[in-house]
Design a protein around this motif. Structure first.
Motif, PDB file in Angstrom:
ATOM      1  N   GLU A 181       0.609  13.406   9.517  1.00 36.00           N
ATOM      2  CA  GLU A 181      -0.214  13.038  10.663  1.00 36.00           C
ATOM      3  C   GLU A 181      -1.423  12.209  10.230  1.00 36.00           C
ATOM      4  O   GLU A 181      -1.778  11.210  10.874  1.00 36.00           O
ATOM      5  CB  GLU A 181      -0.683  14.294  11.404  1.00 36.00           C
ATOM      6  N   GLU A 182      -2.046  12.586   9.110  1.00 38.24           N
ATOM      7  CA  GLU A 182      -3.178  11.836   8.589  1.00 38.24           C
ATOM      8  C   GLU A 182      -2.745  10.506   7.977  1.00 38.24           C
ATOM      9  O   GLU A 182      -3.534   9.555   7.905  1.00 38.24           O
ATOM     10  CB  GLU A 182      -3.923  12.662   7.540  1.00 38.24           C
ATOM     11  N   ALA A 183      -1.508  10.443   7.521  1.00 36.19           N
ATOM     12  CA  ALA A 183      -1.018   9.240   6.847  1.00 36.19           C
ATOM     13  C   ALA A 183      -0.905   8.047   7.788  1.00 36.19           C
ATOM     14  O   ALA A 183      -1.089   6.897   7.371  1.00 36.19           O
ATOM     15  CB  ALA A 183       0.339   9.522   6.202  1.00 36.19           C
ATOM     16  N   VAL A 184      -0.600   8.297   9.060  1.00 38.77           N
ATOM     17  CA  VAL A 184      -0.344   7.203  10.003  1.00 38.77           C
ATOM     18  C   VAL A 184      -1.581   6.340  10.246  1.00 38.77           C
ATOM     19  O   VAL A 184      -1.528   5.112  10.058  1.00 38.77           O
ATOM     20  CB  VAL A 184       0.253   7.744  11.315  1.00 38.77           C
ATOM     21  N   PRO A 185      -2.715   6.905  10.672  1.00 37.25           N
ATOM     22  CA  PRO A 185      -3.895   6.042  10.859  1.00 37.25           C
ATOM     23  C   PRO A 185      -4.375   5.397   9.563  1.00 37.25           C
ATOM     24  O   PRO A 185      -4.876   4.272   9.570  1.00 37.25           O
ATOM     25  CB  PRO A 185      -4.952   6.984  11.445  1.00 37.25           C
ATOM     26  N   LYS A 186      -4.193   6.102   8.436  1.00 36.17           N
ATOM     27  CA  LYS A 186      -4.575   5.522   7.145  1.00 36.17           C
ATOM     28  C   LYS A 186      -3.709   4.304   6.839  1.00 36.17           C
ATOM     29  O   LYS A 186      -4.208   3.264   6.371  1.00 36.17           O
ATOM     30  CB  LYS A 186      -4.423   6.577   6.045  1.00 36.17           C
ATOM     31  N   ALA A 187      -2.412   4.423   7.105  1.00 33.99           N
ATOM     32  CA  ALA A 187      -1.492   3.312   6.872  1.00 33.99           C
ATOM     33  C   ALA A 187      -1.841   2.116   7.749  1.00 33.99           C
ATOM     34  O   ALA A 187      -1.818   0.967   7.296  1.00 33.99           O
ATOM     35  CB  ALA A 187      -0.057   3.758   7.138  1.00 33.99           C
ATOM     36  N   TYR A 188      -2.171   2.405   8.992  1.00 32.37           N
ATOM     37  CA  TYR A 188      -2.536   1.328   9.910  1.00 32.37           C
ATOM     38  C   TYR A 188      -3.777   0.591   9.401  1.00 32.37           C
ATOM     39  O   TYR A 188      -3.852  -0.645   9.440  1.00 32.37           O
ATOM     40  CB  TYR A 188      -2.782   1.879  11.318  1.00 32.37           C
ATOM     41  N   ALA A 189      -4.747   1.345   8.911  1.00 32.66           N
ATOM     42  CA  ALA A 189      -5.987   0.752   8.418  1.00 32.66           C
ATOM     43  C   ALA A 189      -5.749  -0.168   7.222  1.00 32.66           C
ATOM     44  O   ALA A 189      -6.503  -1.132   7.002  1.00 32.66           O
ATOM     45  CB  ALA A 189      -6.979   1.853   8.038  1.00 32.66           C
ATOM     46  N   LEU A 190      -4.693   0.101   6.461  1.00 36.34           N
ATOM     47  CA  LEU A 190      -4.382  -0.699   5.273  1.00 36.34           C
ATOM     48  C   LEU A 190      -3.394  -1.823   5.560  1.00 36.34           C
ATOM     49  O   LEU A 190      -3.012  -2.563   4.650  1.00 36.34           O
ATOM     50  CB  LEU A 190      -3.810   0.210   4.173  1.00 36.34           C
ATOM     51  N   SER A 191      -2.963  -1.941   6.810  1.00 43.07           N
ATOM     52  CA  SER A 191      -1.923  -2.909   7.170  1.00 43.07           C
ATOM     53  C   SER A 191      -2.494  -4.131   7.870  1.00 43.07           C
ATOM     54  O   SER A 191      -3.648  -4.145   8.310  1.00 43.07           O
ATOM     55  CB  SER A 191      -0.878  -2.240   8.068  1.00 43.07           C
ATOM     56  N   SER A 205      -3.550   5.692  -1.580  1.00 41.83           N
ATOM     57  CA  SER A 205      -4.396   6.731  -0.992  1.00 41.83           C
ATOM     58  C   SER A 205      -3.620   8.025  -0.836  1.00 41.83           C
ATOM     59  O   SER A 205      -2.407   7.999  -0.584  1.00 41.83           O
ATOM     60  CB  SER A 205      -4.920   6.286   0.375  1.00 41.83           C
ATOM     61  N   ARG A 206      -4.317   9.139  -0.951  1.00 45.42           N
ATOM     62  CA  ARG A 206      -3.697  10.450  -0.737  1.00 45.42           C
ATOM     63  C   ARG A 206      -4.294  11.087   0.519  1.00 45.42           C
ATOM     64  O   ARG A 206      -5.496  11.038   0.735  1.00 45.42           O
ATOM     65  CB  ARG A 206      -3.927  11.368  -1.925  1.00 45.42           C
ATOM     66  N   ALA A 256       0.848  -1.193   0.000  1.00 48.10           N
ATOM     67  CA  ALA A 256       0.000   0.000   0.000  1.00 48.10           C
ATOM     68  C   ALA A 256       0.882   1.240   0.000  1.00 48.10           C
ATOM     69  O   ALA A 256       1.975   1.234   0.571  1.00 48.10           O
ATOM     70  CB  ALA A 256      -0.927   0.007   1.210  1.00 48.10           C
ATOM     71  N   LEU A 257       0.392   2.288  -0.658  1.00 51.03           N
ATOM     72  CA  LEU A 257       1.136   3.542  -0.766  1.00 51.03           C
ATOM     73  C   LEU A 257       0.251   4.691  -0.302  1.00 51.03           C
ATOM     74  O   LEU A 257      -0.862   4.872  -0.809  1.00 51.03           O
ATOM     75  CB  LEU A 257       1.570   3.765  -2.217  1.00 51.03           C
ATOM     76  N   ILE A 258       0.762   5.460   0.658  1.00 59.75           N
ATOM     77  CA  ILE A 258       0.064   6.652   1.145  1.00 59.75           C
ATOM     78  C   ILE A 258       0.892   7.861   0.721  1.00 59.75           C
ATOM     79  O   ILE A 258       2.068   7.960   1.065  1.00 59.75           O
ATOM     80  CB  ILE A 258      -0.074   6.664   2.688  1.00 59.75           C
ATOM     81  N   THR A 259       0.285   8.795  -0.011  1.00 63.13           N
ATOM     82  CA  THR A 259       1.024   9.952  -0.521  1.00 63.13           C
ATOM     83  C   THR A 259       0.524  11.250   0.104  1.00 63.13           C
ATOM     84  O   THR A 259      -0.611  11.335   0.584  1.00 63.13           O
ATOM     85  CB  THR A 259       0.897  10.063  -2.051  1.00 63.13           C
ATOM     86  N   PHE A 260       1.398  12.256   0.074  1.00 67.03           N
ATOM     87  CA  PHE A 260       1.070  13.585   0.580  1.00 67.03           C
ATOM     88  C   PHE A 260       2.017  14.584  -0.064  1.00 67.03           C
ATOM     89  O   PHE A 260       3.018  14.205  -0.670  1.00 67.03           O
ATOM     90  CB  PHE A 260       1.190  13.636   2.114  1.00 67.03           C
ATOM     91  N   GLY A 261       1.716  15.867   0.060  1.00 69.84           N
ATOM     92  CA  GLY A 261       2.619  16.911  -0.424  1.00 69.84           C
ATOM     93  C   GLY A 261       2.539  17.140  -1.924  1.00 69.84           C
ATOM     94  O   GLY A 261       1.697  16.583  -2.635  1.00 69.84           O
ATOM     95  N   GLN A 262       3.470  17.965  -2.418  1.00 65.66           N
ATOM     96  CA  GLN A 262       3.460  18.382  -3.824  1.00 65.66           C
ATOM     97  C   GLN A 262       3.625  17.219  -4.799  1.00 65.66           C
ATOM     98  O   GLN A 262       3.143  17.279  -5.928  1.00 65.66           O
ATOM     99  CB  GLN A 262       4.581  19.406  -4.068  1.00 65.66           C
ATOM    100  N   THR A 263       4.323  16.175  -4.395  1.00 59.21           N
ATOM    101  CA  THR A 263       4.622  15.068  -5.311  1.00 59.21           C
ATOM    102  C   THR A 263       3.618  13.928  -5.230  1.00 59.21           C
ATOM    103  O   THR A 263       3.841  12.867  -5.820  1.00 59.21           O
ATOM    104  CB  THR A 263       6.025  14.508  -5.020  1.00 59.21           C
ATOM    105  N   ALA A 264       2.525  14.127  -4.519  1.00 61.63           N
ATOM    106  CA  ALA A 264       1.552  13.046  -4.308  1.00 61.63           C
ATOM    107  C   ALA A 264       1.097  12.417  -5.625  1.00 61.63           C
ATOM    108  O   ALA A 264       1.105  11.191  -5.781  1.00 61.63           O
ATOM    109  CB  ALA A 264       0.354  13.574  -3.519  1.00 61.63           C
ATOM    110  N   GLU A 265       0.712  13.246  -6.577  1.00 60.82           N
ATOM    111  CA  GLU A 265       0.185  12.720  -7.845  1.00 60.82           C
ATOM    112  C   GLU A 265       1.239  11.926  -8.604  1.00 60.82           C
ATOM    113  O   GLU A 265       0.960  10.850  -9.153  1.00 60.82           O
ATOM    114  CB  GLU A 265      -0.333  13.884  -8.702  1.00 60.82           C
ATOM    115  N   LYS A 266       2.466  12.438  -8.641  1.00 65.01           N
ATOM    116  CA  LYS A 266       3.557  11.728  -9.333  1.00 65.01           C
ATOM    117  C   LYS A 266       3.811  10.366  -8.702  1.00 65.01           C
ATOM    118  O   LYS A 266       3.997   9.353  -9.399  1.00 65.01           O
ATOM    119  CB  LYS A 266       4.846  12.555  -9.281  1.00 65.01           C
TER     120      LYS A 266
END
Length: 450
Positions: free
Chosen positions: A404-414, A398-399, A374-384
């Motif tokens: 801070e938002e990436a951590v619970p999202k990552a856990y949910a996908l793990s 997921s974006r 699973a890949l969680i993206t954020f910031g200016q390069t998220a789309e790339k």
């Protein structure tokens, strides 16, 4: 501290503050210079500038006015983060005003010799390992530089029976004149900071500055496995100490039969090393070479390698929550660093990545995404990064807005047995002032999750 008179009654401009600028301005003031500080942050918001003004130092804030150079400065001490294409820097060059960085001042006043470390990757880990090895042998040792402690602050209190272990960036090395370490180390060279240097050639040249003033009595520890590094090495006048993970080097440090050797003396079995990751082997070889040059015993070296598990923000293990292991690799500010991190794990990985867009396309990541579930993206390069994830066949992408938002999202996908890895492959400056802040936010989010 050496009481030098080189700057007494000289007009000097300190360009840019942050930690190094404050230290340089205060030091030059002590040395009798007529110091002017120029920083872009407005004076009303600039606590550092306000404190320097209280010391009697002239302060100009809010912009970098080119007319300032009309005052007849004899030297500019530039914050490393200010690029050379900045208008006031370019004008200073046109006027042939010498431009240095704060580490040059540190060298000039230091009574202690330096072990200086640079390279694209591995600087912080190598610097810390050397410091810990010397400390384990009860040597008087200090640590400074790009690792967080300003070199000129440390140099002011250092004595001739101590050694300063100094991490240096290419930005800092562009501004040296007489700087000459007793031991210089070049860990490796890959594409990085090309937005600052313009070309790879200029970046490599900056890295090579670490040995430019060395002579036969000094040592240069170099990566034998990289032709580009060896080109720099062959131009150096220092005694070369090569290291290799691929070749047996009877006059250097190498790997053989799953053990590390220095000048054919066995130092340690690799399985006894606590620090994870194949990429860290190069850092360990560098540290062993430096330690042996200072006559550090194998016992002291082994003590450190048996227990050292890494530095903060560099593949740092945070904790395990319900069978998921969380790692903070916020210092992975380029693609290569993230590929190295990904190669450190055989378990399924949930990767958190993204940040400042420097124009990279991230295709180099694809061969290393096999274990990424699973890949969680954020910031200016998220789309790339999402596009690269799709090309690599990652199903769960997921974006989010931030780390801070990436951590619970990552856990949910793990699932139990997975690794959740923050390894952004990008600088932090689009959202966070430093990679340290980004890493600290990740750590807090992990603890909050628990």
């Amino acid at each position: 501290m050496k009481q030098i008179n080189d700057y007494r009654h000289r007009k000097i401009l300190v360009l840019g503050l942050a930690k190094s600028g404050v230290s340089a301005a205060s030091l030059l003031h002590k040395l009798g210079a007529f110091v002017t500080v120029n920083d872009k942050k407005p004076f009303s918001e600039n606590v550092e500038a306000q404190r320097l003004l209280e010391q009697g130092i002239k302060v100009i804030c809010g912009e970098h006015p080119i007319e300032l150079l009309d005052e007849g400065f004899e030297l500019v001490v530039k914050n490393p983060g200010i690029p050379y294409n900045n208008p006031i820097v370019k004008k200073a060059e046109e006027l042939h005003i010498p431009i240095i960085t704060e580490v040059e001042l540190a060298y000039q006043i230091s009574e202690a010799p330096f072990i200086a470390i640079t390279g694209t990757n591995g600087k912080t880990t190598t610097t810390t390992l050397i410091y810990e090895m010397l400390k384990a042998a009860e040597k008087k040792v200090l640590i400074a530089g790009n690792i967080g402690t300003v070199a000129s602050d440390v140099a002011q209190t250092a004595t001739d029976d101590q050694t300063i272990v100094l991490e240096l960036s290419s930005f800092q090395l562009m501004g040296i004149d007489t700087f000459n370490p007793k031991v210089a180390i070049l860990t490796n060279i890959y594409d990085a900071h090309l937005d600052y240097h313009g070309t790879r050639k200029e970046y490599v040249k900056a890295k090579g500055n670490i040995t430019k003033n060395q002579a036969k009595k000094e040592y240069f520890i170099v990566n034998y496995d990289q032709a580009e590094v060896m080109e720099i090495a062959h131009k150096s006048k220092a005694m070369l100490i090569p290291f290799s993970t691929k070749e047996e080097l009877h006059n250097g440090v190498y790997v053989k039969d799953n053990a590390i050797f220095f000048n054919d003396e066995k130092i340690i079995q690799i399985e006894k090393i606590a620090l994870p990751g194949k990429h860290n082997l190069e850092n360990i070889l560098c540290a062993i070479a430096a330690a042996k040059l200072f006559n550090i015993s194998n016992n002291a070296i082994n003590t450190v390698l048996h227990t050292f598990r890494g530095v903060k923000h560099r593949l740092q293990f945070i904790e395990e929550i319900n069978g998921r292991k969380f790692y903070n690799d916020s210092k992975a500010t380029n693609i290569l660093a993230t590929t190295k991190a990904l190669q450190s794990f055989t378990q399924p990985v949930v990767l958190l990545a993204g940040g400042l867009d420097r124009g990279n396309e991230f295709t180099q990541l694809i061969p290393y995404l096999n274990n990424v579930k699973a890949l969680i993206t954020f910031g200016q390069t998220a789309e790339k990064l999402e596009e690269i994830g799709r090309m690599a066949g990652i199903k769960a992408i997921s974006r989010v807005d931030n780390v801070e938002e990436a951590v619970p999202k990552a856990y949910a996908l793990s699932n139990e047995g997975d690794v959740i890895l923050l390894s952004p492959a990008c600088a932090s400056w689009d959202q966070y002032k430093t990679f340290e802040i980004r890493g600290d936010i990740f750590i807090k989010a992990v603890h909050k999750l628990k």
